[in-house]
Design an enzyme around this catalytic site. Structure first.
Site, PDB file in Angstrom:
ATOM      1  N   HIS A  42       0.851  -1.190   0.000  1.00 36.56           N
ATOM      2  CA  HIS A  42       0.000   0.000   0.000  1.00 36.56           C
ATOM      3  C   HIS A  42       0.887   1.240   0.000  1.00 36.56           C
ATOM      4  O   HIS A  42       2.076   1.165   0.330  1.00 36.56           O
ATOM      5  CB  HIS A  42      -0.915   0.000   1.218  1.00 36.56           C
ATOM      6  CG  HIS A  42      -2.041  -0.970   1.109  1.00 36.56           C
ATOM      7  ND1 HIS A  42      -2.574  -1.609   2.196  1.00 36.56           N
ATOM      8  CD2 HIS A  42      -2.747  -1.405   0.033  1.00 36.56           C
ATOM      9  CE1 HIS A  42      -3.562  -2.389   1.805  1.00 36.56           C
ATOM     10  NE2 HIS A  42      -3.668  -2.295   0.497  1.00 36.56           N
ATOM     11  N   ASP A  64      -4.460  -6.600  -7.743  1.00 35.61           N
ATOM     12  CA  ASP A  64      -4.562  -7.635  -6.709  1.00 35.61           C
ATOM     13  C   ASP A  64      -5.268  -8.871  -7.261  1.00 35.61           C
ATOM     14  O   ASP A  64      -4.884 -10.002  -6.977  1.00 35.61           O
ATOM     15  CB  ASP A  64      -5.327  -7.112  -5.491  1.00 35.61           C
ATOM     16  CG  ASP A  64      -4.648  -5.931  -4.819  1.00 35.61           C
ATOM     17  OD1 ASP A  64      -3.401  -5.911  -4.779  1.00 35.61           O
ATOM     18  OD2 ASP A  64      -5.359  -5.036  -4.331  1.00 35.61           O
ATOM     19  N   ASP A 109      -1.223  -1.428   4.765  1.00 32.93           N
ATOM     20  CA  ASP A 109      -1.342  -0.319   5.700  1.00 32.93           C
ATOM     21  C   ASP A 109      -2.561  -0.601   6.572  1.00 32.93           C
ATOM     22  O   ASP A 109      -3.692  -0.405   6.138  1.00 32.93           O
ATOM     23  CB  ASP A 109      -1.515   0.997   4.939  1.00 32.93           C
ATOM     24  CG  ASP A 109      -1.684   2.185   5.860  1.00 32.93           C
ATOM     25  OD1 ASP A 109      -1.671   2.010   7.098  1.00 32.93           O
ATOM     26  OD2 ASP A 109      -1.837   3.309   5.346  1.00 32.93           O
ATOM     27  N   HIS A 168     -10.413  -0.606  -2.390  1.00 30.29           N
ATOM     28  CA  HIS A 168     -10.524  -1.919  -3.027  1.00 30.29           C
ATOM     29  C   HIS A 168     -10.361  -3.047  -2.001  1.00 30.29           C
ATOM     30  O   HIS A 168      -9.874  -4.123  -2.320  1.00 30.29           O
ATOM     31  CB  HIS A 168      -9.514  -2.036  -4.175  1.00 30.29           C
ATOM     32  CG  HIS A 168      -8.083  -1.910  -3.745  1.00 30.29           C
ATOM     33  ND1 HIS A 168      -7.552  -0.761  -3.219  1.00 30.29           N
ATOM     34  CD2 HIS A 168      -7.065  -2.800  -3.772  1.00 30.29           C
ATOM     35  CE1 HIS A 168      -6.271  -0.953  -2.928  1.00 30.29           C
ATOM     36  NE2 HIS A 168      -5.959  -2.184  -3.253  1.00 30.29           N
ATOM     37  N   ARG A 190      -7.757 -14.555   0.881  1.00 30.89           N
ATOM     38  CA  ARG A 190      -8.524 -15.810   0.906  1.00 30.89           C
ATOM     39  C   ARG A 190      -7.951 -16.818  -0.090  1.00 30.89           C
ATOM     40  O   ARG A 190      -7.771 -18.001   0.243  1.00 30.89           O
ATOM     41  CB  ARG A 190      -9.987 -15.540   0.587  1.00 30.89           C
ATOM     42  CG  ARG A 190     -10.842 -16.780   0.606  1.00 30.89           C
ATOM     43  CD  ARG A 190     -12.307 -16.456   0.248  1.00 30.89           C
ATOM     44  NE  ARG A 190     -13.044 -17.667   0.017  1.00 30.89           N
ATOM     45  CZ  ARG A 190     -13.001 -18.391  -1.101  1.00 30.89           C
ATOM     46  NH1 ARG A 190     -12.263 -18.012  -2.116  1.00 30.89           N
ATOM     47  NH2 ARG A 190     -13.706 -19.502  -1.214  1.00 30.89           N
TER      48      ARG A 190
END
Length: 128
Positions: free
Chosen positions: A8, A60, A80, A87, A96
């Site tokens: 981040h 991502d 962070d 998002h 996950r």
């Protein structure tokens, strides 16, 4: 081995410094990163990093797809924890999918060091 490096905004400096510290180990592997993080790593370290889209623009999810396909074997994702991310659902999905596919994921500098040092020792839980 193929590793993803993500950070981040507030953690990008930390990730660049981490990559410099572990450049010898990281340079032995195929590296990928989300957009801005990859750009900084390419410009500020001696590493070659394949860049995906920026995280909020799907980066991502692109890395998550590589995990699901068995093409990404570990992720350093310096998050962070004090700033909400627009998002966040994508981030949760990435975390996950790492759990689903038993892919190591480090979310802070200490766990990142353990992950990279373990990879350098060729430790693989998948072989057990």
């Amino acid at each position: 081995m193929r590793l993803a490096l993500i950070a981040h905004d507030e953690q990008k400096d930390t990730l660049v410094e981490f990559a410099r510290e572990y450049v010898d180990t990281l340079s032995k592997h195929d590296l990928l990163a989300t957009g801005t993080t990859g750009k900084r790593l390419n410009e500020e370290t001696d590493l070659t990093v394949e860049r995906k889209s920026s995280g909020p623009l799907g980066g991502d999810m692109q890395i998550g797809a590589e995990v699901a396909d068995g093409d990404c074997h570990g992720i350093v994702f310096l998050r962070d924890p004090l700033t909400a991310q627009p998002h966040e659902p994508d981030i949760s999905a990435l975390l996950r999918i790492c759990d689903v596919h038993d892919v190591p994921l480090a979310t802070n500098p200490v766990s990142a060091a353990y992950l990279v040092e373990g990879i350098d020792r060729d430790v693989s839980y998948q072989d057990r």
